[in-house]
Design a protein around this motif. Structure first.
Motif, PDB file in Angstrom:
ATOM      1  N   ILE A 158      24.610  24.856  83.864  1.00  0.00           N
ATOM      2  CA  ILE A 158      25.751  24.742  84.773  1.00  0.00           C
ATOM      3  C   ILE A 158      26.368  26.113  85.030  1.00  0.00           C
ATOM      4  CG2 ILE A 158      28.009  23.691  85.152  1.00  0.00           C
ATOM      5  CD1 ILE A 158      25.626  21.756  85.322  1.00  0.00           C
ATOM      6  N   GLU A 159      26.375  26.968  83.998  1.00  0.00           N
ATOM      7  CA  GLU A 159      26.855  28.341  84.188  1.00  0.00           C
ATOM      8  C   GLU A 159      26.009  29.056  85.232  1.00  0.00           C
ATOM      9  OE1 GLU A 159      26.684  30.101  80.342  1.00  0.00           O
ATOM     10  OE2 GLU A 159      28.398  28.977  79.548  1.00  0.00           O
ATOM     11  N   LEU A 208      16.992  18.022  92.618  1.00  0.00           N
ATOM     12  CA  LEU A 208      16.610  18.190  91.220  1.00  0.00           C
ATOM     13  C   LEU A 208      15.094  18.128  91.085  1.00  0.00           C
ATOM     14  CD1 LEU A 208      19.627  17.766  90.755  1.00  0.00           C
ATOM     15  CD2 LEU A 208      19.067  16.394  88.756  1.00  0.00           C
ATOM     16  N   VAL A 209      14.515  19.158  90.460  1.00  0.00           N
ATOM     17  CA  VAL A 209      13.078  19.194  90.213  1.00  0.00           C
ATOM     18  C   VAL A 209      12.841  19.631  88.772  1.00  0.00           C
ATOM     19  CG1 VAL A 209      12.504  19.651  92.616  1.00  0.00           C
ATOM     20  CG2 VAL A 209      12.845  21.567  91.062  1.00  0.00           C
ATOM     21  N   GLY A 210      11.595  19.487  88.325  1.00  0.00           N
ATOM     22  CA  GLY A 210      11.265  19.798  86.935  1.00  0.00           C
ATOM     23  C   GLY A 210      11.427  18.552  86.084  1.00  0.00           C
ATOM     24  N   GLY A 211      10.499  18.335  85.175  1.00  0.00           N
ATOM     25  CA  GLY A 211      10.504  17.113  84.380  1.00  0.00           C
ATOM     26  C   GLY A 211      11.775  16.876  83.588  1.00  0.00           C
ATOM     27  N   PRO A 231      19.439  11.997  81.582  1.00  0.00           N
ATOM     28  CA  PRO A 231      20.677  11.452  82.160  1.00  0.00           C
ATOM     29  C   PRO A 231      21.878  12.380  82.044  1.00  0.00           C
ATOM     30  CG  PRO A 231      19.519   9.757  80.921  1.00  0.00           C
ATOM     31  CD  PRO A 231      18.793  11.036  80.662  1.00  0.00           C
ATOM     32  N   LYS A 232      22.043  13.047  80.904  1.00  0.00           N
ATOM     33  CA  LYS A 232      23.190  13.933  80.723  1.00  0.00           C
ATOM     34  C   LYS A 232      23.130  15.103  81.694  1.00  0.00           C
ATOM     35  CE  LYS A 232      26.947  15.310  78.590  1.00  0.00           C
ATOM     36  NZ  LYS A 232      28.206  14.545  78.689  1.00  0.00           N
ATOM     37  N   VAL A 233      21.939  15.602  81.938  1.00  0.00           N
ATOM     38  CA  VAL A 233      21.762  16.695  82.900  1.00  0.00           C
ATOM     39  C   VAL A 233      22.224  16.241  84.282  1.00  0.00           C
ATOM     40  CG1 VAL A 233      20.008  18.023  84.158  1.00  0.00           C
ATOM     41  CG2 VAL A 233      19.924  17.906  81.665  1.00  0.00           C
ATOM     42  N   GLN A 234      21.760  15.086  84.707  1.00  0.00           N
ATOM     43  CA  GLN A 234      22.148  14.564  86.018  1.00  0.00           C
ATOM     44  C   GLN A 234      23.648  14.316  86.092  1.00  0.00           C
ATOM     45  OE1 GLN A 234      19.714  11.183  87.022  1.00  0.00           O
ATOM     46  NE2 GLN A 234      17.793  12.272  86.629  1.00  0.00           N
ATOM     47  N   GLN A 235      24.207  13.802  85.001  1.00  0.00           N
ATOM     48  CA  GLN A 235      25.649  13.534  84.959  1.00  0.00           C
ATOM     49  C   GLN A 235      26.452  14.827  85.111  1.00  0.00           C
ATOM     50  OE1 GLN A 235      26.965  11.655  81.295  1.00  0.00           O
ATOM     51  NE2 GLN A 235      29.039  12.444  81.584  1.00  0.00           N
ATOM     52  N   GLU A 282      25.853  12.960  95.717  1.00  0.00           N
ATOM     53  CA  GLU A 282      24.536  12.362  95.540  1.00  0.00           C
ATOM     54  C   GLU A 282      23.480  13.430  95.260  1.00  0.00           C
ATOM     55  OE1 GLU A 282      21.221   9.790  98.084  1.00  0.00           O
ATOM     56  OE2 GLU A 282      23.116  10.394  99.020  1.00  0.00           O
ATOM     57  N   LEU A 283      22.603  13.142  94.300  1.00  0.00           N
ATOM     58  CA  LEU A 283      21.501  14.043  93.971  1.00  0.00           C
ATOM     59  C   LEU A 283      20.233  13.573  94.672  1.00  0.00           C
ATOM     60  CD1 LEU A 283      22.121  14.414  90.112  1.00  0.00           C
ATOM     61  CD2 LEU A 283      23.110  15.751  91.980  1.00  0.00           C
ATOM     62  N   LYS A 284      19.394  14.527  95.068  1.00  0.00           N
ATOM     63  CA  LYS A 284      18.183  14.199  95.809  1.00  0.00           C
ATOM     64  C   LYS A 284      16.951  14.267  94.902  1.00  0.00           C
ATOM     65  CE  LYS A 284      20.391  14.087  99.805  1.00  0.00           C
ATOM     66  NZ  LYS A 284      20.529  12.877 100.640  1.00  0.00           N
TER      67      LYS A 284
END
Length: 604
Positions: free
Chosen positions: A314-315, A336-339, A344-348, A358-360
């Protein structure tokens, strides 16, 4: 006709793709039917194995199974980013200090021993690239030579050059080295099939690296506004934290983990990580003597273990936004790409940072980078049939430098020749003169960083040129820094008086990921700090020019008395700055005083 392919050479998995005749992009499958292949090479007694076959040997023959080789590219053997992790294979240092891997394949009892062999990271990476090329040839049914290979946006010049070398070692004609998030943005823009301009933020969290780029997309045109990232942060690091957690849990119960059992536990941690993306709990198992020793972990515990790494991403997002000089509201799409972006926490956290926007996920996260590379490969290749390819030559990319580049001048000053976030390919030239009397050679350090002091940056290489012995300031050397379309730096120096020329390419780097992130966050991206550095540069330049003015005057006066006074002044001022950290105000005041004293001494 030969085909052009795109290859995502990943830390943990690699992926290849190509464009079909109907202008759709196909991701290559390996022999197991998978579209991603482990970036692992095993060195056996008779032959090498790559991919799943090699991955299977990590447990039975770990000393000869090499993984995460991408993290060794362009680094020295004593680099902290290599040494901070335990690797089962042997890491050596070459005569130049570069990292190398030595393997000694096992032999059966009674058979002749096999000699140890040492490989550089480029060689091992070339085996992976070669394997991906062979898979593509088998699937496409024709020869494959042209390729676009992707690298993390924050890869330095040495790492980019190493990747290009690996591709050429694999027998590929490397059309371009392209940044991973840029490739993902190209794939996303191509999928939209829209001519409307959109500002896209690509959040790329893979198995071993993290990048974020802000890109202005319009059809097949991608204009990178900024980039940030960490070349040593990804899924492997989350797995390592789970491994350390489960090891501690099992040790507390008196269960010892033997070296040959570590990989099995590590794989279980990787599976637990994936499970926690869809479930609140997961089990980590260690099989010992045919029995299962298990411990349980919750999603919240996993998030606590990894929160510092999540926050680092996030930084980087904040850094990229600041550097692009845009605000969060002006970003149209967050891709968002990469496995590891599936966590879930990353997306949150990403969604929360953008006010729950909204994330794509238009392209499978594991394939997006390779798909973008394939689109560019199709556009660049001269072997592609023009009548078949609708995008031949149509892709337009403008990427940016991740760090400022320049050289050293007197009094610990970093003279920037190419600034960070300059679009490349690019070239810039500056003139420099000798700082001392009677130099017969001038040395130009090739420096990467953001501090006004070159000692606080990192030296990538050196370019030397012989010069005529002249008084200070009377030699003039033209210095040109050029970055090609692959982001690789070349330095050229020319003595204006004699016509003597020298060139150099960056071959080594000593940067660590923490240092990179620190340079980005603490220097370049903070406007206040940038202003301080610029002021520091100007102050030191003013002081240096004042002293050099006195040195030049020494050679222009015939008065022995005045010469003596001038030399005392030079000696006093150079003694004053040596080993000190004067303020900008002191430097400027001192420069003004030097000029005044010079005027007084030279009065008739």
């Amino acid at each position: 006709m030969p085909k052009a392919i795109g290859i995502d050479l990943g830390t943990t998995f690699s992926c290849a793709a190509y464009m079909k005749g109907d202008a759709t992009v196909e991701v290559v499958k390996n022999h197991y039917g998978n579209k991603i292949t482990p970036s692992v090479v095993h060195f056996g007694r008779m032959f090498r194995e790559v991919g799943e076959e090699a991955q299977a040997k990590r447990g039975s023959d770990p000393q000869n199974t090499v993984f995460q080789i991408k993290r060794f590219m362009g680094r020295s053997a004593d680099d902290v980013e290599i040494r901070k992790r335990p690797y089962p294979f042997e890491i050596l240092s070459t005569r130049r200090g570069d990292a190398a891997i030595r393997v000694t394949p096992r032999v059966e009892i009674g058979k002749e021993a096999v000699e140890s062999k040492t490989y550089c990271p480029e060689q091992i990476s070339s085996y992976i690239l070669k394997y991906m090329m062979v898979l593509a040839i088998e699937e496409i049914g024709c020869d494959v030579k042209d390729a676009v290979i992707t690298v993390p946006a924050n890869f330095n010049n040495a790492q980019r050059q190493a990747t290009k070398d690996a591709g050429e070692m694999a027998g590929l004609n490397v059309l371009r080295i392209i940044n991973e998030p840029t490739a993902a943005a190209l794939a996303y823009g191509y999928g939209l099939n829209s001519q409307k301009k959109r500002v896209v933020l690509v959040y790329d969290l893979g198995g071993g690296t993290f990048d974020v780029s802000i890109v202005r997309c319009q059809g097949l045109e991608s204009d990178v506004l900024s980039t940030a990232g960490v070349t040593d942060l990804g899924g492997e690091d989350f797995d390592r934290l789970l491994f350390e957690y489960s090891s501690a849990e099992l040790n507390e119960r008196g269960i010892t983990i033997l070296p040959e059992e570590e990989f099995g536990l590590y794989k279980s941690c990787e599976e637990a990580k994936k499970t926690l993306s869809v479930s609140e709990r997961a089990t980590i198992e260690l099989f010992k003597n045919g029995k299962s020793c298990a411990c349980e972990i919750t999603r919240s515990t996993f998030e606590e273990l990894c929160i510092n790494l999540f926050e680092k991403t996030i930084e980087c997002v904040e850094d990229a936004i600041n550097e692009a000089r845009v605000d969060k509201e002006s970003i149209d799409d967050i891709v968002l790409v990469g496995g590891s972006s599936r966590i879930p926490k990353v997306q949150q956290m990403v969604r929360g940072f953008f006010g729950h926007k909204e994330l794509k996920f238009n392209i499978p996260p594991d394939h997006a980078v390779a798909v973008g590379a394939a689109i560019l490969a199709e556009s660049l290749s001269s072997n592609v049939e023009t009548e078949r390819s609708s995008i031949r030559g149509a892709v337009k990319l403008a990427d940016v430098l991740p760090f400022s580049l320049g050289t050293n001048v007197s009094y610990d000053t970093f003279s920037v020749i190419l600034r960070r976030n300059t679009q490349y390919p690019t070239s810039n030239m500056e003139y420099y003169s000798n700082g001392d009397d009677d130099q017969d050679e001038m040395h130009f350090l090739i420096i990467e960083g953001e501090s006004a002091r070159y000692s606080e940056n990192r030296i990538l290489g050196i370019c030397k040129i012989p010069v005529q012995e002249k008084p200070v300031g009377e030699n003039t050397v033209m210095t040109t820094f050029s970055v090609d379309e692959n982001g690789i730096l070349s330095v050229h120096v020319k003595d204006v008086d004699t016509g003597e020329e020298r060139s150099a390419k960056v071959q080594t780097s000593r940067l660590t990921d923490e240092e990179r992130l620190a340079m980005v966050r603490n220097a370049r991206l903070e406007e206040e700090y940038e202003m301080i550095q610029r002021a520091n540069y100007e102050a030191r330049t003013a002081f240096g020019e004042a002293v050099h003015s006195v040195k030049r005057t020494v050679h222009k006066t015939y008065s022995d008395e005045k010469k003596a006074e001038l030399k005392k002044l030079i000696e006093r001022e150079e003694s004053w700055i040596e080993g000190k950290n004067p303020s900008n105000e002191d430097l400027i005041a001192r420069a003004s005083t030097i000029k005044e004293k010079l005027t007084q001494i030279m009065k008739p």
